[in-house]
Every structure is written in C-alpha cells, then in structure tokens.
Write a protein that holds these residues in place. Sequence first.
Motif, PDB file in Angstrom:
ATOM      1  N   THR A   2       0.841  -1.198   0.000  1.00 41.87           N
ATOM      2  CA  THR A   2       0.000   0.000   0.000  1.00 41.87           C
ATOM      3  C   THR A   2       0.873   1.244   0.000  1.00 41.87           C
ATOM      4  OG1 THR A   2      -1.724  -1.168   1.234  1.00 41.87           O
ATOM      5  CG2 THR A   2      -1.803   1.242   1.227  1.00 41.87           C
ATOM      6  N   TYR A   3       0.532   2.202  -0.894  1.00 44.59           N
ATOM      7  CA  TYR A   3       1.279   3.453  -1.006  1.00 44.59           C
ATOM      8  C   TYR A   3       0.423   4.613  -0.519  1.00 44.59           C
ATOM      9  CZ  TYR A   3       4.481   0.749  -3.880  1.00 44.59           C
ATOM     10  OH  TYR A   3       5.376  -0.185  -4.320  1.00 44.59           O
ATOM     11  N   LYS A   4       1.081   5.606   0.075  1.00 46.29           N
ATOM     12  CA  LYS A   4       0.375   6.785   0.607  1.00 46.29           C
ATOM     13  C   LYS A   4       0.159   7.819  -0.504  1.00 46.29           C
ATOM     14  CE  LYS A   4       3.338   7.693   3.858  1.00 46.29           C
ATOM     15  NZ  LYS A   4       3.943   8.374   5.024  1.00 46.29           N
ATOM     16  N   ASN A  37      -4.097  24.018  -1.841  1.00 44.76           N
ATOM     17  CA  ASN A  37      -3.173  24.894  -2.563  1.00 44.76           C
ATOM     18  C   ASN A  37      -1.751  24.347  -2.463  1.00 44.76           C
ATOM     19  OD1 ASN A  37      -1.661  26.323  -0.226  1.00 44.76           O
ATOM     20  ND2 ASN A  37      -3.835  26.587   0.312  1.00 44.76           N
ATOM     21  N   GLY A  38      -0.861  24.903  -3.294  1.00 44.55           N
ATOM     22  CA  GLY A  38       0.507  24.405  -3.366  1.00 44.55           C
ATOM     23  C   GLY A  38       1.330  24.655  -2.125  1.00 44.55           C
ATOM     24  N   VAL A  39       1.046  25.757  -1.407  1.00 47.51           N
ATOM     25  CA  VAL A  39       1.816  26.064  -0.198  1.00 47.51           C
ATOM     26  C   VAL A  39       1.556  24.996   0.867  1.00 47.51           C
ATOM     27  CG1 VAL A  39       2.113  27.700   1.698  1.00 47.51           C
ATOM     28  CG2 VAL A  39       1.854  28.530  -0.651  1.00 47.51           C
ATOM     29  N   ASP A  40       0.274  24.724   1.125  1.00 48.12           N
ATOM     30  CA  ASP A  40      -0.057  23.679   2.101  1.00 48.12           C
ATOM     31  C   ASP A  40       0.412  22.309   1.615  1.00 48.12           C
ATOM     32  OD1 ASP A  40      -1.217  25.608   3.656  1.00 48.12           O
ATOM     33  OD2 ASP A  40      -3.280  25.165   3.012  1.00 48.12           O
ATOM     34  N   GLY A  41       0.292  22.097   0.302  1.00 45.78           N
ATOM     35  CA  GLY A  41       0.726  20.812  -0.260  1.00 45.78           C
ATOM     36  C   GLY A  41       2.211  20.568  -0.037  1.00 45.78           C
ATOM     37  N   LEU A  42       3.018  21.609  -0.259  1.00 47.38           N
ATOM     38  CA  LEU A  42       4.466  21.467  -0.065  1.00 47.38           C
ATOM     39  C   LEU A  42       4.787  21.108   1.380  1.00 47.38           C
ATOM     40  CD1 LEU A  42       7.275  21.750  -1.341  1.00 47.38           C
ATOM     41  CD2 LEU A  42       7.221  24.177  -0.732  1.00 47.38           C
ATOM     42  N   GLN A  43       4.093  21.758   2.315  1.00 41.39           N
ATOM     43  CA  GLN A  43       4.335  21.488   3.724  1.00 41.39           C
ATOM     44  C   GLN A  43       3.930  20.057   4.084  1.00 41.39           C
ATOM     45  OE1 GLN A  43       6.004  23.407   5.726  1.00 41.39           O
ATOM     46  NE2 GLN A  43       5.833  21.961   7.434  1.00 41.39           N
ATOM     47  N   MET A  44       2.816  19.603   3.541  1.00 39.89           N
ATOM     48  CA  MET A  44       2.358  18.243   3.843  1.00 39.89           C
ATOM     49  C   MET A  44       3.275  17.191   3.223  1.00 39.89           C
ATOM     50  SD  MET A  44      -1.820  18.629   3.597  1.00 39.89           S
ATOM     51  CE  MET A  44      -2.161  17.100   4.479  1.00 39.89           C
ATOM     52  N   HIS A  49       5.517  12.649   3.858  1.00 38.82           N
ATOM     53  CA  HIS A  49       6.325  11.811   2.951  1.00 38.82           C
ATOM     54  C   HIS A  49       5.457  10.847   2.135  1.00 38.82           C
ATOM     55  CE1 HIS A  49       9.772  13.306   5.137  1.00 38.82           C
ATOM     56  NE2 HIS A  49       9.230  12.902   6.273  1.00 38.82           N
ATOM     57  N   PRO A  50       4.518  11.391   1.358  1.00 37.17           N
ATOM     58  CA  PRO A  50       3.668  10.517   0.551  1.00 37.17           C
ATOM     59  C   PRO A  50       4.462   9.876  -0.584  1.00 37.17           C
ATOM     60  CG  PRO A  50       3.327  12.796  -0.070  1.00 37.17           C
ATOM     61  CD  PRO A  50       4.233  12.813   1.125  1.00 37.17           C
ATOM     62  N   ASP A  51       3.941   8.752  -1.064  1.00 37.54           N
ATOM     63  CA  ASP A  51       4.565   8.105  -2.222  1.00 37.54           C
ATOM     64  C   ASP A  51       4.069   8.736  -3.521  1.00 37.54           C
ATOM     65  OD1 ASP A  51       5.949   5.851  -0.765  1.00 37.54           O
ATOM     66  OD2 ASP A  51       3.879   5.449  -0.170  1.00 37.54           O
ATOM     67  N   LEU A  52       2.808   9.194  -3.506  1.00 36.78           N
ATOM     68  CA  LEU A  52       2.193   9.774  -4.701  1.00 36.78           C
ATOM     69  C   LEU A  52       1.447  11.052  -4.318  1.00 36.78           C
ATOM     70  CD1 LEU A  52       1.173   9.689  -7.669  1.00 36.78           C
ATOM     71  CD2 LEU A  52      -0.678   8.178  -6.866  1.00 36.78           C
ATOM     72  N   VAL A  53       1.626  12.084  -5.140  1.00 34.08           N
ATOM     73  CA  VAL A  53       0.873  13.338  -4.979  1.00 34.08           C
ATOM     74  C   VAL A  53       0.074  13.571  -6.262  1.00 34.08           C
ATOM     75  CG1 VAL A  53       0.990  15.839  -4.704  1.00 34.08           C
ATOM     76  CG2 VAL A  53       2.546  14.349  -3.407  1.00 34.08           C
TER      77      VAL A  53
END
Length: 509
Positions: A2-4, A37-44, A49-53
């Motif tokens: 399973t990937y995050k 948004n991209g700012v929150d996405g970058l922080q998350m 450490h997701p495998d896929l965004v």
Amino acid sequence: MTYKVLLIDDEPGALEGLQLWVDWERLGYEICGLCSNGVDGLQMIRELHPDLVITDVNMPLMDGLQMIEQCYEERLNDVKFAIMSGYNEFEYARKALRFGIEHYMLKPIMQEEAEEVLEKIHADLQQAQKQRRLALEAEREETASLIRNVLLDIPIDEAGRAKLRAMSNHDTRWNVLMIQSEALLLMNVRRRMEQFLAQEVCTYVVDLGQGRLGAVYREAQDDSELEFAKLLALSREYSSLPVLMALGKSQASLLDLAHGYRTARTAMQLMFYDADYTHLVSYENFRTRPFQHHYPTYLLDNMIRTAELLDKSGFREAVTAASSTFREMLVDPQIVKKMMVHVFYSLLGMVEELDEQQSRRMMEKYEIPGVNDHVVSLGAMMTDLIAAGEECIDLLLVQQMNRSQGVVQDINAYIQAHYRENLTIKRLAELFFIHPVYLGQLFLRKNGISVNEFVHNLRIEEAVLLLAQNKLKNGEIAERVGYSNYNQFLKHFEKRMEMSPNEYKSRRI
C-alpha cells in the motif's frame, strides 16, 4: 504493498469525488492527506512523505507546477507526481511533462480512466521501489566489501577510502564484534546477528574467513554499558554451542578498524584459558592480562620423551604439567597450539614408522591439526592430545609385540657374538627395529634377566676361562672381554664369583 497518496485541489467537489469514486484500497493506496493549494501541499509533502501526490495545476498561493519545482529544488525526489487539469489548461500539462511527470488526468475525472492511471502509477512505484532496494543493496555490498578489506589489512583505493572517511564523523565511534564458530553454525549466527542489529542504520556483517564473522557497528554515544549488556544477552543464546564473540577496541574512523579487529582477536584468545568469559569477552578485559611469548622448552621435550618410552602415565603427567604451566604463565594461545600440533605430528610419525594406515586414521580422528581454525579451549585440546598419545602408545606396543615374536633368540645370538663390544639397548633397538623400552621389557620377560646382566654374564664367563689358562694378566683379560675400566671388571667379577680374580687364580693352582 500500500502506497500513501496526498490529494491537492482547490475545488472541494473534485477532492470529494476523488475520495468517493476511486476504490483506493483495492488499487493499493491509502489517502494520507488533503489540501487546497501548493503552499499547504508542499508542507504536507515535507511532513507526511507521501509516495504519490495527485495535484491540480491552477491553484491559489502556489500552483501545482511551482510546488513540484520547489520539491525538486529541495530534493524531495522519492515522491511521484500526477497532475489533474482541464482542457483549457493543457499548456500547463505540457509544461509538467518537461518536469518528467508522465501521468495526468483530465477533468472532470472519470472513475475508469482514473483507476487505469492509478494502476500504471502503482506498477511504476513498485518498480522504483525495487530499483531503490537493489541500489541500496549494491551500495551496502560495496561498503561491506570495503570494510572487510580494511579489517583484513587489504589495501583499498582512494575512492574507497574517501567513502569510508565520509561515513566517519567526529561524533561517532566504530567497533567490531568478532564471531567465531564452526562452518555449519556460521550461517545461522550471521542471520541472527543481522536481525539483532537490524535497527542500527550503520551495521555491516562481513565474512572474514576461517570460521569468523565481523559485525561492524556504530557505537551508542550515551550508553555503552547497555549496548554491551545486549551483546552479552545475544551471546548467551548460543551458550550450549561452540560460538564465541569478542569485542575489540572502538575506533574513531572506519579506516582504523583493522586495529579494532586485531584487538578483538586478541581478546578472543582469553577464552582459550578462561571459561568464566562464557561466550563474549571485551578487549577491556585483556588490557591487564598480556600474553607471554616464552615458555620452558623442557615441557615439549617431556611430552615427546614419555611417548617415545611408551609410558602412558608419564605422558599424561607431562601433558597435564604443561597445561598447568601454560595457564599459570598465560602463554600466547597461538604458541601453545603450535606446540601441541608439533607433539601430535611427532606421535603420528612414531605410528607411521610401523603402520601408515593407522597414522592416517589417527589424523582423521583427532582435530588437533586444525586447532588454529576452530573454537577450542586449552582443556579440550589437552584432553584430545592425551587421548591421541595414549592411543599412539597402545598401537606401538601392539605393533611391536606382533613384530617381535621370536626376535629374542636373534637378539641373544647377536649379543653372544658381540658382547665384547660396547653394546647398549639403544643400539640393539636400532638393529632389530624395536622400541628400546619394549626391547628391554621383552628381553627381561623371555630371559629372566636384563640385557646388561646378560652381557656381563657372558663377559665374566669368558674371563673365568682365560684366568684358568693363566696366560694373560688380569688387566689384559678385562680388556679382552670388553671392559675398558678394570674396576668395572673387578666389580662384576666379584659380584658373580664371590671372589676376586686373584683369589680365583690361587684356588686353581
């Protein structure tokens, strides 16, 4: 596996649809986060450490492509990206392709199309994970090979030295745990050691040959006593097996571990003498007990001499005395082992003169010739040597008895022809190929007297005849029958005739 997955879109409806329409679990994913948004996405991405965004392109604050570009700049290379875009945002998608992004989905998202893309991405993630694992294994194998060469004092090139130098830093120390066992156990011990040290990032278990493994690890900075206690607990798992472990002196750099390995080998030799160390010893225990490199040479002579005399009890006493002296003096185990091998081969040489087949059988039976490559204690080695010596003496006695039947008559005849010469048991043993001790015992059993008595009897018998002729002086008679010393002649004559030569002459007149 399973990937995050992290989902990023500024349209709440789009995020909700992705969650509901796609069977993430069946496809091998779990959603670890959502944002808009991209700012929150970058922080998350940094935190989760997701495998896929899966990200939208056109978003407030920071669009998807800017976020992806920032991830590359921060070297967040382990994450894989897929983009979502509408038909009128295709230029964004083309730009994303230049970042190496291979997967995109057109809005509105259709379930079948999305699942097809996600299946491809899952396969890509599996392949990437496999490649990372293989690369990591290759990297570890290369590092382990460099460490093995360092331990064995094998030169390595400058690139290898630079790599090990980079792994070492001023805040850590490295140590080597030497493990010695029999070949059949060593693979099991290696697997157990790797499991035991699996939680340590910098741990390498290498094969050092001759039944030895080296476990190289980074020492704990704050609790070395606890670390030793854990290793001691591990060694006790093998309390009933011939598995020994020795901890060397820690070093500041991996490049200096050859010295650490030498100290571990030195420490392990303590177990040759001291059973109290059970199965783990540290070099710190050795520092106050250095080995001696000299020993009384008569110890070796006594063992070989008693064996040559076929004296089983004497041989046992000589070996026991040597063992006590070695232990008291703390003689270097390698010296002791070499000495015992020398004694063993001396025993084999004695047997080989009479029976080569028995000599080969003894060689196969006893492990003494291989003591340098095996886990062995002084007590066990001496027990084997005593058993080998006693078997050797028994074989020699039997073989000589079989070969000496009837030989006493030949010996008697030879002595009767040569009693005037300087005869000794050693000389007779060489002539008749019989061990001198056994020859003396056999002669006494058959004739009732010793060889020396037999020789003196013959000499005095001839002397009596010559005295009766009264043609030679007493000194000339003594010399003719084989005595170079007149007093010796006088002593043996009076012992047998109960009178002096002159008294014997006077009574014959």
